[in-house]
Design an enzyme around this catalytic site. Structure first.
Site, PDB file in Angstrom:
ATOM      1  N   GLU A   1      35.829  89.887 -17.211  1.00  0.00           N
ATOM      2  CA  GLU A   1      35.317  88.815 -18.240  1.00  0.00           C
ATOM      3  C   GLU A   1      35.244  87.488 -17.449  1.00  0.00           C
ATOM      4  O   GLU A   1      35.876  86.960 -16.482  1.00  0.00           O
ATOM      5  CB  GLU A   1      36.659  88.704 -19.099  1.00  0.00           C
ATOM      6  CG  GLU A   1      36.345  87.822 -20.458  1.00  0.00           C
ATOM      7  CD  GLU A   1      37.461  87.630 -21.455  1.00  0.00           C
ATOM      8  OE1 GLU A   1      38.516  87.960 -20.823  1.00  0.00           O
ATOM      9  OE2 GLU A   1      36.957  87.176 -22.597  1.00  0.00           O
TER      10      GLU A   1
ATOM     11  N   LYS B   1      31.958  89.042 -27.899  1.00  0.00           N
ATOM     12  CA  LYS B   1      33.454  89.332 -28.161  1.00  0.00           C
ATOM     13  C   LYS B   1      33.576  89.099 -29.536  1.00  0.00           C
ATOM     14  O   LYS B   1      33.162  87.780 -30.267  1.00  0.00           O
ATOM     15  CB  LYS B   1      34.107  88.132 -27.130  1.00  0.00           C
ATOM     16  CG  LYS B   1      35.649  88.425 -27.340  1.00  0.00           C
ATOM     17  CD  LYS B   1      36.374  87.471 -26.567  1.00  0.00           C
ATOM     18  CE  LYS B   1      37.666  87.696 -26.193  1.00  0.00           C
ATOM     19  NZ  LYS B   1      38.333  86.811 -25.079  1.00  0.00           N
TER      20      LYS B   1
ATOM     21  N   CYS C   1      38.128  91.817 -23.741  1.00  0.00           N
ATOM     22  CA  CYS C   1      39.600  91.602 -23.562  1.00  0.00           C
ATOM     23  C   CYS C   1      40.297  91.581 -25.172  1.00  0.00           C
ATOM     24  O   CYS C   1      40.725  92.523 -25.495  1.00  0.00           O
ATOM     25  CB  CYS C   1      39.462  90.261 -23.153  1.00  0.00           C
ATOM     26  SG  CYS C   1      41.368  89.783 -22.197  1.00  0.00           S
TER      27      CYS C   1
HETATM   28  N1  LIG Z   1      40.775  86.336 -22.562  1.00  0.00           N
HETATM   29  C1  LIG Z   1      41.430  86.973 -23.569  1.00  0.00           C
HETATM   30  O1  LIG Z   1      40.773  87.584 -24.523  1.00  0.00           O
HETATM   31  C2  LIG Z   1      42.862  87.145 -23.314  1.00  0.00           C
HETATM   32  C3  LIG Z   1      43.396  88.234 -24.036  1.00  0.00           C
HETATM   33  C4  LIG Z   1      45.038  88.110 -23.968  1.00  0.00           C
HETATM   34  O2  LIG Z   1      45.468  87.716 -22.806  1.00  0.00           O
HETATM   35  C5  LIG Z   1      45.968  88.958 -24.900  1.00  0.00           C
HETATM   36  O3  LIG Z   1      47.033  89.018 -24.680  1.00  0.00           O
HETATM   37  O4  LIG Z   1      45.321  89.668 -25.890  1.00  0.00           O
END
Ligand SMILES: NC(=O)CCC(=O)C(=O)O
Length: 259
Positions: free
Chosen positions: A33, A102, A143
Site C-alpha cells: 500500500e 479503497k 488494507c
Molecule cells: N492503511 C490502513 O488501512 C491501516 C489499517 C490498519 O492498520 C488496521 O488496523 O486496520
C-alpha cells in the site's frame, strides 16, 4: 519495501524488486500500500497522480516488459478534486485490468495508540475489484478493507480463488490483529490470501507493522516476512482451493435466508 519521500527512488526500488521476483519465476507480483508516497495525510494530495500519470505508466511498462501480472500496490490517485487510495492491476501486456479504490477508509482512534483519519484527505471508492487471469479470478482490496468480512465473502462468491491485499497495518493494531485477520479472511473464504506491507521505516511518518504474508485456503501461512525489506514467494495451487472447498463445503453450507 520501505517508503521514501523521493518518488523516483521508490520507483527504482520497486523496479529492482519486481525484476528480481520475475527473474525468480514469479508470475503474479504485488507491491504494498502507498509504496510511492509517505503514508500520511500531509502527503497524499501532494504525491497524487492521475491515472494517466507517470506511476501507472511505469507499472504498465514493467508488466509488459516482463510479461507478468502486476498488482501495483496502491498509490494516491487524483480524479477531479478527489484523491483516492487506488490499486491498479496490469495484465502481461501492461493493460489495466483492475482499478480498486479503497472502499473502507482507515479512520480509527485507539486510546494510547494510533489515531489516523484517512477521510480527512481521501475519498472512498465504491466498487469491488475481481480481475480475470488464465489461472483464476483474483480479488484485490486495500488494507482496512480487510476488516469487513462481507466484502471478501462477496469476492469469493464472485469467483475469486486468490485475494491480494496491499496493506500497511501499524504498531498498535499490527501485533494484535494482522496475522489473525489475514488467516481468517483466507480461511472463511477458502482462498489463497496475500497481504503486502511496506517494510518498517523508523524515520518515516508512519510505522508500518510489516509481516507481508501468503496464507493458503486451509489458513496456513506458506510465507511470512518480518518487518524488513524483502520479497516473499508462494505457489498457488488452484486444485488445493477446490479440494479444501469440497472437503469442507463452507460456501455451500451458508443459510443466506437466515442471515
Ligand atoms: N492503511 C490502513 O488501512 C491501516 C489499517 C490498519 O492498520 C488496521 O488496523 O486496520
Amino acid at each position: 519495501m520501505k517508503g521514501s519521500f523521493n518518488k523516483k527512488e521508490s520507483m527504482q526500488k520497486a523496479e529492482k524488486f519486481i525484476r528480481e521476483a520475475a527473474g525468480n519465476g514469479a508470475e503474479i507480483i504485488s507491491l504494498p500500500e502507498m509504496w510511492n508516497c509517505p503514508y500520511s495525510n500531509d502527503y497524499f494530495r501532494k504525491y497524487a497522480e492521475k491515472e494517466s500519470g507517470e506511476t501507472v505508466e511505469f507499472l504498465s511498462s514493467i508488466a509488459s516488459d516482463l510479461g507478468i501480472y502486476l498488482i501495483g500496490g496502491s498509490i494516491p490517485e487524483i480524479d477531479g478534486e478527489d484523491v483516492f487510495n487506488t490499486s491498479f492491476s496490469f495484465d502481461r501486456k501492461g493493460n489495466i485490468i483492475g482499478k480498486h479504490r479503497k472502499v473502507h477508509l482507515f479512520d480509527i482512534d485507539v486510546k494510547g495508540g494510533i489515531r489516523f483519519m484517512e477521510s480527512d484527505t481521501l475519498t472512498a471508492g465504491h466498487d469491488m475489484t475481481v480481475i480475470d487471469t488464465e489461472y483464476c479470478k483474483i480479488g484485490v482490496a486495500i488494507c482496512y478493507d480487510v476488516r469487513f468480512p462481507e466484502w471478501f465473502r462477496k469476492m469469493a462468491l464472485s469467483g475469486a480463488k486468490v485475494i491480494i491485499l496491499p496493506a500497511a497495518f501499524n504498531l498498535t493494531t499490527g501485533p494484535a490483529h494482522w496475522d489473525i485477520t489475514m488467516r481468517a479472511r483466507a480461511l472463511d473464504n477458502q482462498v489463497y490470501f496475500a497481504a503486502n506491507s511496506p517494510a518498517r521505516d523508523e524515520a518515516g511518518p508512519y510505522q508500518a507493522y510489516g509481516g507481508s504474508c501468503i496464507v493458503d485456503p486451509w489458513g496456513r501461512f506458506i510465507s511470512h516476512a518480518d518487518e524488513r525489506e524483502c520479497i516473499i514467494y508462494g505457489d498457488v495451487d488452484i486444485e488445493t482451493v477446490e479440494s479444501v472447498r469440497q472437503q469442507l463445503p463452507l460456501l455451500k453450507h451458508r443459510r443466506e435466508e437466515l442471515y
